[in-house]
Design a protein around this motif. Structure first.
Motif, short mmCIF file in Angstrom:
data_model
loop_
_atom_site.label_atom_id
_atom_site.label_comp_id
_atom_site.label_asym_id
_atom_site.label_seq_id
_atom_site.Cartn_x
_atom_site.Cartn_y
_atom_site.Cartn_z
N ASN A 13 -31.61 -40.15 -39.59
CA ASN A 13 -30.58 -39.24 -40.08
C ASN A 13 -30.53 -38.01 -39.19
N VAL A 14 -29.34 -37.50 -38.94
CA VAL A 14 -29.21 -36.26 -38.17
C VAL A 14 -29.58 -35.10 -39.09
N PRO A 15 -30.58 -34.29 -38.70
CA PRO A 15 -30.98 -33.15 -39.54
C PRO A 15 -29.82 -32.21 -39.81
N ASP A 16 -29.86 -31.55 -40.96
CA ASP A 16 -28.76 -30.68 -41.38
C ASP A 16 -28.48 -29.57 -40.37
N ILE A 17 -29.55 -28.98 -39.80
CA ILE A 17 -29.33 -27.85 -38.89
C ILE A 17 -28.71 -28.30 -37.58
N LEU A 18 -28.71 -29.61 -37.32
CA LEU A 18 -28.09 -30.15 -36.11
C LEU A 18 -26.66 -30.60 -36.35
N SER A 19 -26.36 -30.99 -37.58
CA SER A 19 -25.03 -31.52 -37.89
C SER A 19 -23.92 -30.53 -37.53
N GLU A 20 -24.16 -29.24 -37.74
CA GLU A 20 -23.14 -28.22 -37.45
C GLU A 20 -22.81 -28.20 -35.96
N GLN A 21 -23.84 -28.32 -35.12
CA GLN A 21 -23.61 -28.28 -33.68
C GLN A 21 -22.87 -29.54 -33.22
N LEU A 22 -23.27 -30.68 -33.74
CA LEU A 22 -22.59 -31.93 -33.37
C LEU A 22 -21.14 -31.94 -33.86
N ALA A 23 -20.94 -31.45 -35.08
CA ALA A 23 -19.59 -31.42 -35.63
C ALA A 23 -18.67 -30.54 -34.78
N ALA A 24 -19.20 -29.42 -34.28
CA ALA A 24 -18.39 -28.54 -33.43
C ALA A 24 -17.95 -29.28 -32.18
N TYR A 25 -18.85 -30.04 -31.59
CA TYR A 25 -18.48 -30.81 -30.40
C TYR A 25 -17.46 -31.90 -30.74
N LEU A 26 -17.76 -32.67 -31.81
CA LEU A 26 -16.90 -33.80 -32.16
C LEU A 26 -15.50 -33.36 -32.59
N ASN A 27 -15.41 -32.19 -33.23
CA ASN A 27 -14.13 -31.74 -33.79
C ASN A 27 -13.34 -30.82 -32.87
N ILE A 28 -14.04 -30.17 -31.93
CA ILE A 28 -13.36 -29.19 -31.09
C ILE A 28 -13.34 -29.61 -29.63
N ALA A 29 -14.53 -29.81 -29.05
CA ALA A 29 -14.60 -30.05 -27.60
C ALA A 29 -14.23 -31.48 -27.22
N ARG A 30 -14.73 -32.45 -27.97
CA ARG A 30 -14.48 -33.84 -27.59
C ARG A 30 -12.99 -34.18 -27.59
N PRO A 31 -12.22 -33.79 -28.62
CA PRO A 31 -10.78 -34.08 -28.58
C PRO A 31 -10.10 -33.46 -27.36
N ALA A 32 -10.54 -32.26 -26.95
CA ALA A 32 -9.93 -31.62 -25.79
C ALA A 32 -10.24 -32.40 -24.52
N LEU A 33 -11.46 -32.93 -24.42
CA LEU A 33 -11.82 -33.73 -23.25
C LEU A 33 -11.12 -35.08 -23.29
N LEU A 34 -11.05 -35.67 -24.48
CA LEU A 34 -10.41 -36.98 -24.62
C LEU A 34 -8.94 -36.92 -24.23
N ALA A 35 -8.31 -35.79 -24.49
CA ALA A 35 -6.89 -35.63 -24.17
C ALA A 35 -6.63 -35.69 -22.67
N ARG A 36 -7.67 -35.50 -21.87
CA ARG A 36 -7.53 -35.54 -20.42
C ARG A 36 -7.71 -36.96 -19.87
N SER A 37 -7.98 -37.93 -20.77
CA SER A 37 -8.17 -39.32 -20.36
C SER A 37 -6.89 -40.12 -20.58
#
Length: 350
Positions: A222-246
């Motif tokens: 399981n992803v620890p709770d204190i890590l979920s926030e950091q991963l969620a920020a990447y998955l919801n903010i940065a990754r879509p921006a990078l994916l849009a360039r593909s």
């Protein structure tokens, strides 16, 4: 007296046959060798190390090559070989002798190998005392690494206005994940949404099948709770921006500036370069595993027992797959708890 490795084609028949049998991959209708689950790189490394042993024997005691492998590898001969390797680093000497003992123990597991284990124990002590020049000054505590990654995520978590911002946020999330869940770089670089990384609401979990782990063991945490926030920020903010360039849809978790999946070399360089920038120390993905072990050892003897499962190592005392799985799930949160304890001690001067 140093020696060259003896090519496997020139090995005595008994050694070559034993090696081939132990590393037989097997198939649906064939039996797998005792070490057949090893990856090709590990197999090749043992071959090279064992070839050094045979090469030294050819120079020092050629008559010993007529003996069977286990009869030949006496403690006295191994000590003489160690003397000949005095100019090598302790870790290298341990690797060479360890390969010989490992191979012989696999061939004849019922024999007594206590004297050989005593030699290896002495070499282990020498390695610990000598330290590793490669790691010197580069093994930081997991909380230091996590904090550096978390700050990078926080500083770049606003609306993405430039690809560099998305890349910085991505690197921060990778550092946070490695700090708390220090899996091997190949597994982490190959994470895919919906399969090896599953997100269900606020819950995240990582599932690695045998093809993604060194020991071919299934690994779940399981992803620890204190890590979920950091991963969620990447998955919801940065990754879509990078994916849009593909130009193509991607399910890889980690994307590059052009929206394509990062390969293992790019992944490694990104982590090392970013930690150098943040901490003035270049920390490779593998060194995050040393950081976790160090952090857990400092926490308490109970925490230290989580080192094997959190690093994905199988335990000789826990052979049942569901026990190993349960240990890794608990360990994912256990390291997080240890980090919280260190943070409180540091912040409150305890």
């Amino acid at each position: 007296m140093m020696s060259h490795a003896l090519p496997i084609q020139q090995w005595p028949d008994a050694d070559r046959n034993a090696f081939d049998t132990l590393f037989t991959q097997g198939g649906l209708l064939d039996d797998q060798g005792l070490l057949g689950h090893w990856r090709s790189n590990s197999c090749k490394l043992m071959e090279i190390q064992y070839a050094r042993w045979l090469g030294w024997l050819l120079m020092a005691e050629p008559e010993a090559l007529t003996l069977m492998p286990c009869d030949r590898a006496t403690p006295a001969r191994l000590r003489a070989w160690l003397t000949a390797m005095n100019g090598l680093a302790p870790a290298t000497r341990l690797g060479h002798v360890g390969a010989v003992v490992r191979l012989c123990r696999s061939i004849a597991p019922v024999r007594s190998w206590s004297a050989h284990q005593a030699i290896l124990a002495g070499l282990h002590r020498s390695v610990k005392q000598h330290g590793s020049p490669r790691k010197a000054g580069r093994v930081l505590a997991s909380d230091v690494l996590f904090d550096a990654g978390a700050h990078l995520v926080f500083d770049n978590a606003g609306p993405i206005t430039h690809p560099n911002q998305a890349v910085r946020l991505r690197d921060g999330a990778m550092i946070c994940l490695l700090a708390l869940m220090p899996m091997r770089r190949r597994a982490l670089s190959e994470l895919a949404l919906g399969t090896s990384l599953r997100v269900e609401g606020a819950h995240m979990a990582i599932y690695l099948d045998g093809a993604m782990t060194k020991n071919r063991q299934y690994w779940e945490a399981n992803v620890p709770d204190i890590l979920s926030e950091q991963l969620a920020a990447y998955l919801n903010i940065a990754r879509p921006a990078l994916l849009a360039r593909s130009s193509y849809p991607q399910n890889a978790v980690w994307l590059g500036r052009n929206g394509a999946p990062l390969n293992i070399g790019q992944f490694t360089r990104a982590i090392k370069n970013r930690t150098t920038s943040l901490l003035k120390v270049g920390v490779t993905p593998h060194l995050f595993r040393d950081a976790a072990a160090t952090t857990l050892t400092r926490a308490s003897p109970t925490s230290a027992r989580m080192i094997k499962p959190i690093l994905g190592h199988t335990s000789t005392r826990i052979a049942e797959a569901h026990y190993i799985q349960a240990d890794t799930i608990a360990a994912g949160r256990g390291l997080a708890v240890a980090l919280e304890a260190f943070k409180q001690e540091r912040d409150f001067g305890g």
